[in-house]
Design a protein around this motif. Sequence first.
Motif, PDB file in Angstrom:
ATOM      1  N   TRP A   1      46.102  40.403  60.443  1.00 51.77           N
ATOM      2  CA  TRP A   1      44.843  41.145  60.463  1.00 51.77           C
ATOM      3  C   TRP A   1      44.383  41.379  59.036  1.00 51.77           C
ATOM      4  O   TRP A   1      45.187  41.627  58.140  1.00 51.77           O
ATOM      5  N   ASN A   2      43.072  41.275  58.820  1.00 51.21           N
ATOM      6  CA  ASN A   2      42.542  41.301  57.452  1.00 51.21           C
ATOM      7  C   ASN A   2      42.536  42.693  56.826  1.00 51.21           C
ATOM      8  O   ASN A   2      42.198  42.846  55.652  1.00 51.21           O
TER       9      ASN A   2
ATOM     10  N   GLN B   1      35.982  49.714  60.636  1.00 53.21           N
ATOM     11  CA  GLN B   1      35.757  49.776  62.083  1.00 53.21           C
ATOM     12  C   GLN B   1      36.143  48.482  62.775  1.00 53.21           C
ATOM     13  O   GLN B   1      36.575  48.493  63.925  1.00 53.21           O
ATOM     14  N   THR B   2      36.016  47.338  62.102  1.00 52.54           N
ATOM     15  CA  THR B   2      36.349  46.055  62.724  1.00 52.54           C
ATOM     16  C   THR B   2      37.461  45.353  61.940  1.00 52.54           C
ATOM     17  O   THR B   2      37.499  45.401  60.704  1.00 52.54           O
ATOM     18  N   LEU B   3      38.380  44.720  62.668  1.00 53.04           N
ATOM     19  CA  LEU B   3      39.450  43.919  62.066  1.00 53.04           C
ATOM     20  C   LEU B   3      39.339  42.494  62.601  1.00 53.04           C
ATOM     21  O   LEU B   3      38.953  42.280  63.753  1.00 53.04           O
ATOM     22  N   GLN B   4      39.701  41.529  61.759  1.00 51.80           N
ATOM     23  CA  GLN B   4      39.673  40.124  62.171  1.00 51.80           C
ATOM     24  C   GLN B   4      41.043  39.487  61.964  1.00 51.80           C
ATOM     25  O   GLN B   4      41.712  39.728  60.951  1.00 51.80           O
TER      26      GLN B   4
ATOM     27  N   THR C   1      43.624  35.718  69.046  1.00 54.06           N
ATOM     28  CA  THR C   1      43.752  34.411  68.413  1.00 54.06           C
ATOM     29  C   THR C   1      43.100  34.447  67.036  1.00 54.06           C
ATOM     30  O   THR C   1      42.331  35.355  66.715  1.00 54.06           O
ATOM     31  N   SER C   2      43.420  33.428  66.223  1.00 50.73           N
ATOM     32  CA  SER C   2      42.862  33.371  64.870  1.00 50.73           C
ATOM     33  C   SER C   2      41.332  33.344  64.931  1.00 50.73           C
ATOM     34  O   SER C   2      40.749  32.544  65.660  1.00 50.73           O
ATOM     35  N   GLY C   3      40.709  34.246  64.191  1.00 54.31           N
ATOM     36  CA  GLY C   3      39.253  34.363  64.189  1.00 54.31           C
ATOM     37  C   GLY C   3      38.739  35.471  65.088  1.00 54.31           C
ATOM     38  O   GLY C   3      37.564  35.851  64.985  1.00 54.31           O
ATOM     39  N   SER C   4      39.597  36.009  65.986  1.00 53.06           N
ATOM     40  CA  SER C   4      39.168  37.070  66.892  1.00 53.06           C
ATOM     41  C   SER C   4      38.905  38.367  66.135  1.00 53.06           C
ATOM     42  O   SER C   4      39.500  38.634  65.086  1.00 53.06           O
TER      43      SER C   4
END
Length: 258
Positions: free
Chosen positions: A181-182, A172-175, A153-156
């Motif tokens: 995805w950013n 390493q992390t995507l949002q 979901t948005s923000g995950s």
Amino acid sequence: MLCWIVCCLIWLISAFNGSCSEVPPVNNSVFVGKETENQILGIYLCIKGYHLVGKQSWVFDLSKEWNASVPECHMGHCPDPVLENGKTSSSGPVNASDKIMFECNDGYVLKGSNWSQCLEDHTWAPPFPVCKSRDCEPPGAPVHGYFEGGTFTSGSVVTYDCEDGYDLVGTQTLQCIDGEWNSSYPTCESIQEAPKPAEQTALEKAILSFQESKDLCSATENFVGRLKEGGVTMEELKYSLEMKKIKLKADILLKGHS
């Protein structure tokens, strides 16, 4: 000889008196075409305030009975605006130059222009936007890698890692932000092992053993023992020592000229 036909230029096809009876009538339209041998080729044009729904260009075979559906002219200068998962400000038939606004339903984000205008050619400009879900599709995973995180979901946020023997290269992390995805997901590259030091020769081991001994007798015994372990003959020893001596002299001469 080809004969150009312009039917109903000042009155509607629906009011035919028989002069163009071979062409199926379409209410609120005019038909413009030309006649060839046993055929009529032409297009339907809706009158002002109506727009065409269906195929515009047609070929009618005069030797056969026509039973296929023809287009229709619906009220409104432009086609009715439809926005999936959203709504428009339109409340009825659209006239030329009319502008409408777009808004998405909850849980969706607008991609594109939030307005459009009906043009004289019966089209809308700018093109209609789309309402895209604020949730993201599952992100991709690199070869020899994986991600942790089960909701998109948005923000995950999802976190990536690599299998043993591989290094993570990239973010390493995507949002998930409004359906996207950013960043692109990272890659996993094989860890390059440091080269092993070259194995010492039997002679080098013997010399090292000689240098480590505290007295001459022990040094000599260790030196000879190492040579025997490595299978080095006295002839090979003499040759190696002569070559080292020559190399040392060459190095000394080169340093003297530098």
